[in-house]
Motif scaffolding. Structure first.
Motif, PDB file in Angstrom:
ATOM      1  N   LEU A 311       1.167  -1.390  -0.032  1.00 19.33           N
ATOM      2  CA  LEU A 311       0.050   0.307  -0.091  1.00 19.33           C
ATOM      3  C   LEU A 311       0.693   1.355  -0.017  1.00 19.33           C
ATOM      4  CD1 LEU A 311      -3.030  -0.905   3.087  1.00 19.33           C
ATOM      5  CD2 LEU A 311      -3.269  -0.853   0.290  1.00 19.33           C
ATOM      6  N   PRO A 315      -0.975   3.419  -3.300  1.00 21.39           N
ATOM      7  CA  PRO A 315      -2.196   3.161  -2.275  1.00 21.39           C
ATOM      8  C   PRO A 315      -3.657   2.100  -2.632  1.00 21.39           C
ATOM      9  CG  PRO A 315      -1.061   5.040  -2.287  1.00 21.39           C
ATOM     10  CD  PRO A 315      -1.265   4.316  -3.010  1.00 21.39           C
ATOM     11  N   GLN A 316      -3.580   2.267  -4.381  1.00 20.03           N
ATOM     12  CA  GLN A 316      -5.093   1.815  -4.676  1.00 20.03           C
ATOM     13  C   GLN A 316      -5.063  -0.132  -5.079  1.00 20.03           C
ATOM     14  OE1 GLN A 316      -7.451   4.296  -4.827  1.00 20.03           O
ATOM     15  NE2 GLN A 316      -6.153   5.475  -4.300  1.00 20.03           N
ATOM     16  N   ASP A 317      -3.744  -0.512  -4.643  1.00 17.03           N
ATOM     17  CA  ASP A 317      -4.288  -1.657  -4.384  1.00 17.03           C
ATOM     18  C   ASP A 317      -4.679  -2.550  -3.562  1.00 17.03           C
ATOM     19  OD1 ASP A 317      -2.868  -5.030  -4.091  1.00 17.03           O
ATOM     20  OD2 ASP A 317      -0.526  -3.627  -4.975  1.00 17.03           O
ATOM     21  N   LEU A 321      -4.924  -3.896   0.119  1.00 17.53           N
ATOM     22  CA  LEU A 321      -6.323  -3.423   0.959  1.00 17.53           C
ATOM     23  C   LEU A 321      -7.102  -4.498   1.786  1.00 17.53           C
ATOM     24  CD1 LEU A 321      -7.291  -0.731   2.099  1.00 17.53           C
ATOM     25  CD2 LEU A 321      -8.514  -0.843  -0.282  1.00 17.53           C
ATOM     26  N   PRO A 335      -6.224   2.928   3.455  1.00 18.13           N
ATOM     27  CA  PRO A 335      -4.982   3.676   3.182  1.00 18.13           C
ATOM     28  C   PRO A 335      -4.125   4.998   2.954  1.00 18.13           C
ATOM     29  CG  PRO A 335      -5.068   2.905   1.046  1.00 18.13           C
ATOM     30  CD  PRO A 335      -6.728   3.169   1.838  1.00 18.13           C
ATOM     31  N   VAL A 340      -0.864   4.387   7.235  1.00 18.63           N
ATOM     32  CA  VAL A 340       0.166   2.978   6.729  1.00 18.63           C
ATOM     33  C   VAL A 340       1.502   2.391   7.370  1.00 18.63           C
ATOM     34  CG1 VAL A 340       1.234   2.424   4.440  1.00 18.63           C
ATOM     35  CG2 VAL A 340      -0.797   2.573   4.365  1.00 18.63           C
TER      36      VAL A 340
END
Length: 648
Positions: A311, A315-317, A321, A335, A340
């Motif tokens: 992340l 952060p868009q994973d 998440l 996140p 994080v």
């Protein structure tokens, strides 16, 4: 520049200084340079299957490179090397026919089955049913059946290597009938620790069913720069864990170092801080009891750490998440950078990373500095000896030459006498110490006897089924446990035998060096390298030794509550220990003999080299010498002496 790199520079500088000098042995210098050039920092990761080894490695590498939860019967050795150019490559090596047959034959023996070759075993395995075997042997049957199912597809690949993608590797690892044929996987991938020269090795589980893996584990115990041992929070200490740590403590005791880093994984499952502290305290106590003098223990959540690092990178994973929300128990987790960072702190991996890197760097630097100094001293002795020889040849008159010839003759006599008396002088003290070591090995098995017995003959085994079948099953498990314990003791014994032989050879050389009459021929320390390979020393312990004592079992209640178990244990102990002593004498005797032969061979070579050097010196006394050679030796000596002041 790291001290290790500076040490390599110093060694090369010394090589340039002494290149071409008569009488200077360059072999120690070349070995030292090769060692620093080729030595990578290897961290071996051990643990039982499902403890989270692959998850921890993925977290350390910062991305999900390895498939998690591999089948426990099919694990291969996976090495993760630093990658170049940011790409990732995978090479898969299939087992050879010999490796497959070793695995299969050992499992057939455990199942009391027979086959004449691999194809015969494949045919036999196709008709096996796991349900017809005791629970602890069903993994053996499942492996054999997986091997049989995969044979049509994998037979052409036996003993071969091929390139694969990470996706193909994950698919391969998840398919047990193909994964059963894999011996080793080499991955090259970019990672922060890889850029620092770290190589990670994911080893077969310490509870592997394959005895061949035991020798693999022993190799990495000896050779790895650091060892990470992973335990799962909810079952932090198994019998396999104890056996592994017992062997490791023996290796570390012989080597005089502690390179163990213990990880309790999935600590986010703890209900409270008090519960977590209690688990960590128990693990520390168990490790100390098994011989780990100063346990290093790290509470970690590998999956939480991996999610945090994924992340942080993206952060868009969505996959990361999902892991984070599941491990944190928070479906609303967002996140943000602060969240994080807190998750990374909570995961506990950073401390392990920092301590590992610091330990490996300090150890590498210390060994490099020691290596430079030992090499410098060796070269300096050679240069001083050569200078003595040249000075004598240039300036001495015939009287001095005659005196030198007499000293050479006296040295020859000393060498001849020492060489002829090695068997009666150097071997007996080593033999006595080796016998004492074997005695203490037997005593340690005696001390562990009752625990091994109770673990095999436990109440749960006798809840269902025929009592006589269960007694035989327990006896077999007990025999396997004693056999494994003997293997542990004998591998440690082999290390100590090597150490004793090296020490005895050094003492013999020191005895000769005391009062040595010829300075121009220095007495170096002998090179004793046994490197015992105990792969073939598999101990088969006879479970029939307990059968005469089954009479002490009349019922489960009588056995466990009315003294039957203790009576059987006490009655069987003399026969068991007699067999233990016989195995130690038989296999330990072979290892001891190898140590003695290695000692005699090393000293014979040592005295032979000395005799040859004396003959060369005698010949050199008669040849004319250019005074410039002496001037160069004086300059080289001064330069070598100055290296100490410059440091590394």
């Amino acid at each position: 520049m790291h001290e290790r790199d500076e040490a390599l520079v110093r060694l090369r500088e010394m090589g340039a200084l002494v290149e071409g000098l008569q009488g200077v042995d360059l072999r120690p210098l070349k070995r030292a340079i090769e060692r620093l050039e080729q030595k990578a920092t290897t961290i071996a990761v051990f643990g039982a299957f499902s403890a989270g080894k692959s998850s921890l490695l993925n977290a350390l590498l910062g991305r999900p490179l390895l498939a998690v939860s591999p089948q426990p019967t099919t694990a291969a050795i996976t090495s993760i090397h630093p990658g170049g150019g940011g790409g990732t490559s995978v090479r898969i090596t299939a087992k050879s026919r010999d490796e497959l047959w070793q695995d299969v034959r050992a499992l057939l023996d455990a199942l009391l089955l027979n086959a004449s070759d691999l194809e015969g075993a494949i045919r036999l395995a196709s008709g096996l049913s796991p349900a017809k075997f005791p629970i602890h042997l069903r993994r053996h049957v499942r492996f054999l059946k997986a091997l049989a199912e995969g044979y049509p597809d994998m037979a052409p690949r036996i003993g071969s290597q091929w390139e694969a993608s990470l996706e193909e590797l994950r698919d391969f690892s998840a398919d047990e009938k193909r994964a059963a044929y894999v011996s080793q996987v080499d991955v090259r991938a970019d990672s922060p620790l890889g850029r620092r020269g770290f190589i990670f090795v994911d080893t077969p589980g310490v509870d592997s069913i394959h005895r061949r893996h035991t020798n693999v584990a022993f190799h990495y115990m000896r050779e790895a720069d650091a060892i990470v041992f992973v335990m799962y929070y909810t079952h932090a200490f198994s019998q396999a864990d104890r056996e592994f740590l017992l062997q490791l403590s023996g290796v570390q005791d012989v080597a005089g170092t502690n390179k163990l880093f213990s990880v309790v994984n999935a600590v986010d499952l703890a209900e409270s801080r008090e519960e977590l502290d209690a688990v960590l305290d128990r693990v520390k106590q168990d490790e100390r009891r098994l011989g780990v003098r100063e346990p290093r223990l790290y509470p970690v959540s590998a999956q939480l750490a991996l999610a945090a690092r994924m992340l942080a990178a993206d952060p868009q994973d969505d996959a990361a998440l999902e892991i984070a929300r599941a491990r944190l128990g928070r479906s609303d987790f967002a996140p943000t950078a602060d969240a994080v960072a807190e998750m990374e702190r909570q995961a506990g991996l950073a401390l392990l990373e920092a301590d590992l890197a610091d330990f490996c760097t300090r150890e590498a630097d210390r060994l490099a500095v020691d290596l430079v100094e030992r090499t410098r001293q060796t070269l300096l002795r050679d240069v001083e000896a050569a200078l003595e020889k040249v000075s004598l040849a240039i300036s001495a008159d015939e009287t001095a030459r005659e005196k030198q010839r007499a000293e050479i003759a006296r040295a020859h006599r000393l060498v001849d006498e020492a060489a002829q008396s090695v068997q009666v002088r150097a071997v007996p003290p080593v033999q006595r110490e080796l016998q004492e070591l074997l005695f203490h090995a037997g005593e340690r098995v005696r001390f562990a006897y009752r625990d091994m017995f109770r673990e095999a003959f436990h109440p749960g085994r006798f809840r269902m089924g025929n009592a006589q079948d269960k007694l035989r099953e327990a006896a077999r498990e007990f025999a396997d446990a004693v056999g494994r314990r003997l293997e542990i003791e004998l591998r440690t014994f082999a290390l100590r035998a090597e150490q004793l032989a090296s020490k005895a050879a050094a003492q013999d050389a020191a005895r000769l060096a005391d009062g040595w009459p010829v300075q121009a021929v220095p007495v170096r320390e002998p090179d004793v390298s046994l490197q015992f390979d105990t792969a073939d020393e598999v101990i088969t312990f006879d479970d029939g030794v307990l059968a005469p004592h089954f009479r002490h079992f009349r019922s489960a209640k009588q056995f466990f509550e009315e003294g039957g178990q203790t009576a059987m244990m006490d009655a069987a102990m003399p026969a068991v220990m007699e067999q233990v002593k016989g195995k130690l004498d038989e296999v330990g005797g072979r290892l001891a003999e190898r140590a003695k032969v290695a000692l005699v061979d090393a000293l014979s070579a040592f005295y032979g080299d000395l005799a040859a050097s004396l003959e060369t010196l005698a010949a050199d006394l008669e040849r004319p010498v250019d005074p410039a050679e002496r001037d160069r030796l004086v300059a080289v000596r001064a330069s070598l002496q100055s290296v100490e002041g410059r440091g590394v």
